[in-house]
Design a protein around this motif. Structure first.
Motif: not given
Length: 826
Positions: A205, A208, A231-233, A313, A317, A320, A350, A353
């Motif tokens: 990523e 990220l 979702k990315y969190e 959320q 990436a 975020l 992520v 992954n």
């Protein structure tokens, strides 16, 4: 907001949570599906969280008709662990003590047939096709999901059937099956070394974590792990309001004690200015710590005052990373407010992954933090890391002492005081020009750099004393080239090697095999119980033989442990003698530094240490008075400790005798074929209790090792507190005198007391090992052979399917697969 949710929150006395649940869009459906993970984020405080979980479980049971397994984020039914039940279940009562939900069904027939289609076994080929169309999941995942679903149904059926001792026992065993351990990999390195770029490349990523020299690293710990969400969190955990108020008071007082002429060049002063300016701009200098706690300063982060946590959320990436900047990084030049001083930890998750499936990467500051809660979390994480990566730029790998000093200052915490098995020194930015800039010249330079770094590591005798010789490896990586591939192929950047190492920690096959084997053992016991005791003579004889074998094996365990105890007793006695003759000089040197360490600056440092249980920390300097005093006692056991408690938990006198413990069920099955099912269950129980004991020993040995310094600290605490009260002229000498005088008064008993504490904890550990082996196996034998179990549901279809799945797993990579449970699987 959903009126259903509001009504229940009001009824349960949680009206203060209504806004939180509204913000997180919790409606009737999602309320009934909330998992422990979600509840932990919604309700950070333990007391209210426990009460809420109890109420919610009661509501779920009433809604779904019994103890229904919940579904995790990936849609998989799960059975909560026994530990979770003790924390969040009804009244904290273990499952075996809970009343059956079917007390009115005592007259039901003994065999319960469930309506609907029975489970059918999918072929491995079908499973493989499913894997091909489900990104991020493999065959082991499908088998684990399938068998977990089966055991959830078994648990539910038992819960709805007539209660009995065996019924409660079986339900508890099912709850204990699932173990979701995550390996921690700690990543150390100074600002600009390329940690964020490395982590981004590892998890594939690129955007990220924020990178670049514009933003300075802080003391914020950042965890990176996988999630099954789409979702990315990011979960931001703040320190408490009270902790920040106390820290503000300390920082303001400390800043005021530093003379104006020293403030420009004083390292500690610069750290204070950086932290306070990040949050308050220049206002903090003219305001009291009480004024700085006014709500207006926290309008942008109401979660700090209200919930203690903030959840972000997003879909990508890069988005975020942008939102995380003000919580994790600092740039004092642009005038923007930065909130990292209030942050305890940030967890970045992520989606899907596979590299991070059971692994968490932790970006760690070098030596903890002056904030107590952050420092405690730092210690716990470092001590829990199964591997540590030390990151340094290629051209400064040896000359830059930061990496080496991190290893030296944390080796006790990672080694004997932790569970670290691998130390990787990672040289970053290896794509930079070398000689003619060709691929060959870059690779030759990288090889030479590895040799130099290994030689430097061999000089660190204090570190090598804590670890095996083969634990250290050097990698030369280029995160940039991993993505661009202009000069180096991906494998030449060595990023794939690090990714493969993380995948090896996942060990999904063994986790699945352990679960399915345990499930097969439980279903074997149920099937054996359904068949009844066909031969009362043999059903009495087999338990007798098993108990005789267990007694014999326990004697071996006891002898080995007694030998270990005597060795430690001898080591500690020598350590006491050495401490009584050498520790006073060591303390005197620490209290009277020479050169740059002396003077007014040391006066402040010592005062801070005394106010903080004898410990002082900045980014570049540490004082730990208790550690200085206890070092000779700790040194006396270091070598034996590593030999007895190796971090791989595979060898040594304690782990060795546990791994060798066997009840020889294979031989007994040949003699008593009638009881093969019961003996299969006993075999799985032996394997499970051995695995649990190895984990318990690993956790308890950390506490035993740390108890040396902790006992000294408790003995010295009285003088630390008294010395910290001295003010005015001569206070430095008064502080020193108080510490030295108290030390001389107690040293005649303090080291013997510390020795006694260590030996008592060691004895308790050894007694616990023997007790767990005996109690667990005796209970399993009693319930397998000595009870009439005819009134129990029939799970023949489940038994056959799980047996087939176990055979499928054992056939995977059979030639090189090391089976964890030889008693059952030979």
């Amino acid at each position: 907001m959903d009126q259903f949710v509001i009504s229940f929150l009001t009824k349960w006395g949680f009206t203060d949570l209504i806004q939180t649940f509204t913000d997180q869009e919790v409606d009737q459906e999602s309320l009934l599906c909330l998992e422990d993970y979600d509840i932990d984020r919604l309700i950070p405080k333990a007391g209210p969280r426990a009460r809420f979980k109890k109420r919610l479980r009661e509501l779920q049971a009433a809604t779904h008709g019994g103890n229904r397994g919940q579904e995790d984020l990936g849609g998989r039914a799960t059975v909560p662990s026994h530990q979770e039940t003790l924390i969040s279940g009804a009244s904290g009562i273990p499952p075996e003590d809970l009343p059956s939900s079917s007390t009115a069904r005592e007259n039901e027939p003994s065999v319960v047939k469930r309506k609907g289609p029975q489970p059918k076994a999918d072929s491995p080929a079908k499973l493989k096709r499913q894997c091909d169309i489900a990104p991020g999941l493999f065959e082991d995942d499908f088998i684990l999901n399938e068998v977990t679903d089966i055991m959830t149904r078994v648990h539910d059926t038992l819960s709805n059937h007539k209660n009995s001792k065996l019924n409660s026992f079986l339900r508890k065993k099912i709850w204990d099956l699932r173990s979701d351990r995550r390996d921690l990999v700690g990543v150390f390195g100074k600002t600009g070394a390329g940690k964020s770029s490395l982590i981004n490349a590892i998890v594939k990523e690129k955007d990220l974590l924020p990178t670049g020299s514009l933003f300075a690293c802080t003391t914020v710990m950042i965890k990176v792990e996988a999630t099954q969400n789409k979702k990315y969190e990011a979960e931001i955990e703040f320190i408490s309001k009270k902790e920040w108020e106390d820290e503000l008071w300390s920082l303001k007082n400390l800043y005021g004690e530093i003379p104006d002429e020293e403030k420009t060049d004083d390292e500690e002063c610069n750290e204070i200015i950086e932290k306070m300016t990040a949050l308050y701009g220049d206002e903090w200098k003219d305001r009291s710590h009480k004024n700085l706690m006014e709500p207006k300063y926290f309008k942008e982060i109401p979660e700090f005052l209200q919930y203690g946590r903030k959840i972000i959320q997003v879909k990508g990436a890069q988005e975020l990373a942008a939102k995380l900047l003000k919580y994790t990084r600092s740039d004092s030049k642009d005038g923007q407010r930065w909130f990292w001083p209030l942050v305890k930890c940030v967890t970045v998750r992520v989606p899907n992954n596979d590299i991070l499936k059971h692994v968490t990467l932790v970006d760690l500051p070098g030596n903890g933090d002056r904030n107590k809660s952050r420092d405690q979390m730092w210690k716990e994480i470092v001590a829990s890391c199964s591997a540590v990566w030390v990151v340094s730029e290629m051209n400064r790998a040896v000359a830059d002492r930061d990496g080496w000093e991190i290893l030296e200052s944390t080796c006790n915490l990672m080694g004997n005081g932790g569970e670290c098995q691998n130390i990787y020194f990672i040289c970053t930015k290896c794509d930079q020009e070398a000689d003619d800039g060709t691929t060959d010249s870059i690779l030759k330079r990288n090889l030479k750099a590895k040799e130099i770094v290994r030689k430097e590591f061999n000089k660190l005798h204090t570190v090598k004393k804590q670890f095996k010789d083969d634990c250290f490896e050097v990698f030369t990586v280029s995160s940039k080239e991993f993505f661009k591939q202009k000069k180096l192929k991906p494998d030449q950047t060595e990023i794939p090697s690090l990714q493969e190492f993380l995948r090896s920690l996942n060990n999904q096959h063994d986790q699945t095999l352990n679960y399915v084997s345990g499930a097969y053992g439980i279903l074997s016991l149920i099937k054996g119980a359904k068949l009844g005791n066909v031969d009362p003579v043999q059903s009495a004889r087999v338990p007798e033989i098993l108990n005789e074998i267990i007694d014999r094996e326990l004697r071996k365990v006891k002898r080995s442990m007694e030998d270990v105890f005597e060795v430690f007793k001898t080591c500690l006695s020598k350590g006491v003698e050495e401490s009584e003759t050498k520790s006073e000089l060591a303390l005197n040197r620490k209290l009277n530094p020479k050169g740059k360490g002396a003077g007014r600056g040391f006066h402040r440092q010592l005062k801070c240490a005394l106010e903080n249980n004898g410990v002082y920390k900045t980014k570049k300097k540490q004082i730990n008075l208790s550690e200085t005093i206890s070092q000779f006692l700790t040194d006396s056991i270091d070598e034996e400790f590593r030999r007895t408690f190796p971090n791989d938990a595979k060898s040594g006198p304690l782990y060795g005798v546990i791994h060798q413990f066997s009840v020889d069920t294979n031989r007994l099955v040949q003699q008593y074929k009638t009881f093969e099912l019961q003996l299969t269950f006993i075999s799985t129980e032996v394997s499970k209790v051995k695995t649990k004991l190895c984990k318990d020993i690993r956790d308890r040995k950390k506490r035993i090792y740390s108890s040396v310094t902790e006992t000294v600290q408790r003995t010295m605490q009285e003088c630390y507190e008294k010395a910290a009260t001295f003010r005015g002229p001569g206070s430095l000498e008064n502080m020193k005198h108080e510490v030295e005088t108290h030390f001389r008064d107690v040293k005649g008993t303090m080291f013997d007391k510390t020795k006694a504490v260590v030996l008592k904890q060691l004895k308790n550990l050894m007694d616990n090992v023997q007790k767990q082996l005996m109690d667990t196996l005796q209970e399993s034998i009693e319930l397998s052979f000595k009870t009439d179990h005819q009134l129990i549901p029939d799970f023949e279809d489940e038994f056959n399917l799980v047996k087939k799945r176990l055979d499928d797993l054992k056939n995977q990579n059979k030639e090189d697969q090391v089976l964890p449970w030889p008693d059952m699987l030979d």
